[in-house]
Design an enzyme around this catalytic site. Structure first.
Site, PDB file in Angstrom:
ATOM      1  N   ASP A   8      14.843  64.612  38.647  1.00  0.00           N
ATOM      2  CA  ASP A   8      15.529  63.534  37.929  1.00  0.00           C
ATOM      3  C   ASP A   8      16.296  64.110  36.752  1.00  0.00           C
ATOM      4  O   ASP A   8      15.727  64.895  35.978  1.00  0.00           O
ATOM      5  CB  ASP A   8      14.501  62.536  37.358  1.00  0.00           C
ATOM      6  CG  ASP A   8      14.020  61.534  38.396  1.00  0.00           C
ATOM      7  OD1 ASP A   8      14.452  61.619  39.559  1.00  0.00           O
ATOM      8  OD2 ASP A   8      13.198  60.661  38.035  1.00  0.00           O
TER       9      ASP A   8
ATOM     10  N   LYS B 237      19.767  56.160  42.562  1.00  0.00           N
ATOM     11  CA  LYS B 237      18.884  55.054  42.951  1.00  0.00           C
ATOM     12  C   LYS B 237      19.606  53.710  42.917  1.00  0.00           C
ATOM     13  O   LYS B 237      20.314  53.404  41.964  1.00  0.00           O
ATOM     14  CB  LYS B 237      17.695  54.963  41.984  1.00  0.00           C
ATOM     15  CG  LYS B 237      16.664  56.070  42.128  1.00  0.00           C
ATOM     16  CD  LYS B 237      15.523  55.825  41.159  1.00  0.00           C
ATOM     17  CE  LYS B 237      14.629  57.034  40.959  1.00  0.00           C
ATOM     18  NZ  LYS B 237      13.862  57.391  42.145  1.00  0.00           N
TER      19      LYS B 237
ATOM     20  N   GLY C  56       6.414  57.650  36.657  1.00  0.00           N
ATOM     21  CA  GLY C  56       6.440  57.574  35.204  1.00  0.00           C
ATOM     22  C   GLY C  56       5.067  57.560  34.556  1.00  0.00           C
ATOM     23  O   GLY C  56       4.950  57.264  33.374  1.00  0.00           O
TER      24      GLY C  56
ATOM     25  N   GLY D 252      10.060  63.496  38.548  1.00  0.00           N
ATOM     26  CA  GLY D 252      10.816  62.550  37.749  1.00  0.00           C
ATOM     27  C   GLY D 252      10.734  62.889  36.284  1.00  0.00           C
ATOM     28  O   GLY D 252      11.401  63.797  35.795  1.00  0.00           O
TER      29      GLY D 252
END
Lengths: 293, 194
Positions: free
Chosen positions: A23, A80, A152, A234
């Site tokens: 990411d 995304k 996350g 991420g």
């Protein structure tokens, strides 16, 4: 000459195997990821941990960020779109994004239907926490599956659960007799033909990556050990003290996931990892993995 | 006969499946020492920047140069072709610098421009199904390079002695004739070395 065939789309995912997809939120981070050996970057406005902290509705990234990232790297760029948001996906495709993620990290736009991904020239990756979800997404045209994990959180437990569960379900299907398969297809809510393919192949007909909670090189290697074809990272990288070193360490641990001495070596002095969240402390509404079945 | 597939990143298992269809044994190669166990090497498709970095890090650059220097065949598909090239268009540093060609990366465009089609390959009787994924192509070839396939005036398959390269992915189809072509090269070189 044919573009956008299933072979071309699934083949693109095959080329990512054994690699790490990172990411990134801007051009500078994209360059760091590429230099560290990422096989692709996911261009985002906010990483999942920030989305979690910010609350509200999370949408597709600003096209400026996507264009900026496409401009500076030569590796594939992913982005995304919200679950069921056909237009966000079409917009991202028009920008030249190489791979779309119809992602539960963003707030779903449709609580019933996913995007008909067969209508797109570019391939899609979708999250799944069990075999039923994985095959429904493949039936809708996904060319790559990833575990949902719990994005996350910096906590690998959900990704482990999903990878183990999907693989145990595949082993079960693999061992069913042909006359039992139809009933299993009904139970799972998936097309019989796809389940038959899993029965014959002993694996999903597309690549399956790990995602959602990978926070250390050892986490990445654990997911490879559990049978992942590759890893998405991420929030972990650009929330760490030394993103460049951290990114390289994840790439090496993924390639050499059985070389424990090497993993020890690359894990040294990486600084404080993500603090992380205990999954039990999340309310059902805060769990992204519950989005999109 | 053992043929290795460089297993740092990319489509490794697909190549192993194709090799085994030719009757040879396929072996994933993760460490440079393993090159001693094999008679031919395939460098698969994947991301050339990633594969190139890991090759440098784990001592594969010198090891593969030595391997090819002994006359042992090396076959590069897509990213594999890029890492074998002497020159990369646009000034990016080359990797193995073995084959006298200049390659252009992502030469057909982005993923939405990726495609498949049927192509004639010199030395193979019927056309093969060629799958191009963000594929490179060969801009220039040196005098010792034999061009095997041209697609719309661009070179996409070529051979220079024991080195074979293709822009497309023969490992993504059931057709293993290009792998057979390579296995024949390996068999010939193994016989000559005895």
């Amino acid at each position: 000459m044919e573009t956008g065939t299933s072979r071309v789309k699934r083949g693109m995912a095959e080329m990512q195997k054994g690699g790490v997809i990172m990411d990134v939120m801007n051009a500078e981070q994209a360059k760091i990821a590429e230099a560290a050996g990422a096989v692709a970057v996911m261009a985002l406005e906010r990483v999942p941990s920030d989305i979690r902290a910010a609350g509200g509705v999370a949408r597709m990234a600003d096209p400026t960020i996507v264009e900026e990232v496409i401009k500076v790297v030569s590796i594939p760029v992913m982005a995304k779109a919200r679950i069921g948001h056909y237009v966000e996906a079409k917009v991202l495709e028009s920008l030249g994004v190489d791979y779309l993620d119809e992602s539960e990290v963003l707030t779903p736009a449709d609580e019933v239907f996913h995007i008909n991904k067969r209508e797109f020239t570019v391939p899609f990756v979708c999250g799944a926490k069990d075999l039923g979800e994985a095959l429904r997404r493949i039936n809708e045209g996904a060319s790559m599956i990833r575990t949902k994990g719990e994005p996350g959180t910096g906590n690998i437990v959900e990704a482990v659960r999903h990878m183990r569960y999907i693989n145990s379900q595949i082993r079960k299907v693999n061992n069913l007799s042909l006359d039992e398969l139809y009933n299993e297809a009904k139970t799972l809510g998936v097309p019989y033909e796809l389940l038959l393919e899993v029965h014959e192949l002993g694996k999903l007909p597309v690549v399956n990556f790990a995602a959602g909670g990978v926070a250390t090189p050892a986490d990445a290697a654990l997911m490879m050990h559990l049978g992942a074809d590759g890893v998405f990272v991420g929030s972990g990288i650009f929330k760490s003290d030394n993103p460049e070193k951290f990114a390289r360490a994840i790439v090496e641990a993924t390639t050499h996931f059985t070389d424990y001495k090497l993993i020890a070596e690359v894990s040294k002095n990486l600084g404080t990892p993500m603090k992380g969240i205990d999954i039990a402390s999340l309310s059902p509404a805060e769990r992204m993995s519950e989005r999109g079945r | 006969m053992k043929i290795g597939v460089l297993a740092l990143q990319g489509a490794v298992t697909e190549h192993i499946v194709s090799i085994e269809k030719t009757g040879a044994q396929g072996l994933p190669i993760k460490r440079a020492e393993q090159l001693e166990e094999i008679e031919g090497l395939i460098i698969p498709g994947g991301e050339s920047t990633t594969i190139g970095k890991l090759m440098r890090k784990y001592g594969f650059i010198e090891a593969i140069r030595d391997f090819a220097g002994q006359g042992k065949p090396v076959f590069g598909t897509c990213a594999g072709m890029i890492v074998l090239a002497k020159r990369i268009d646009g000034g990016e540093p080359a990797h193995l610098e073995l084959m006298d060609i200049t390659v252009a990366r992502n030469a057909f465009g982005r993923q939405r421009e990726s495609f498949e089609c049927d192509l004639e390959v010199k030395g193979i009787s019927e056309p093969v199904r060629a799958v191009f994924i963000r594929a490179p192509l060969i801009k220039e070839v040196g005098p010792d390079v034999d061009v095997l396939t041209v697609y719309k005036d661009e070179i996409v398959t070529a051979r220079q002695g024991n080195l074979l390269v293709s822009s497309f992915h023969p490992e993504l189809t059931d057709d293993y004739r290009l792998h057979q072509y390579f296995a024949d090269m390996v068999e010939y070189s193994a016989a000559a070395n005895q």
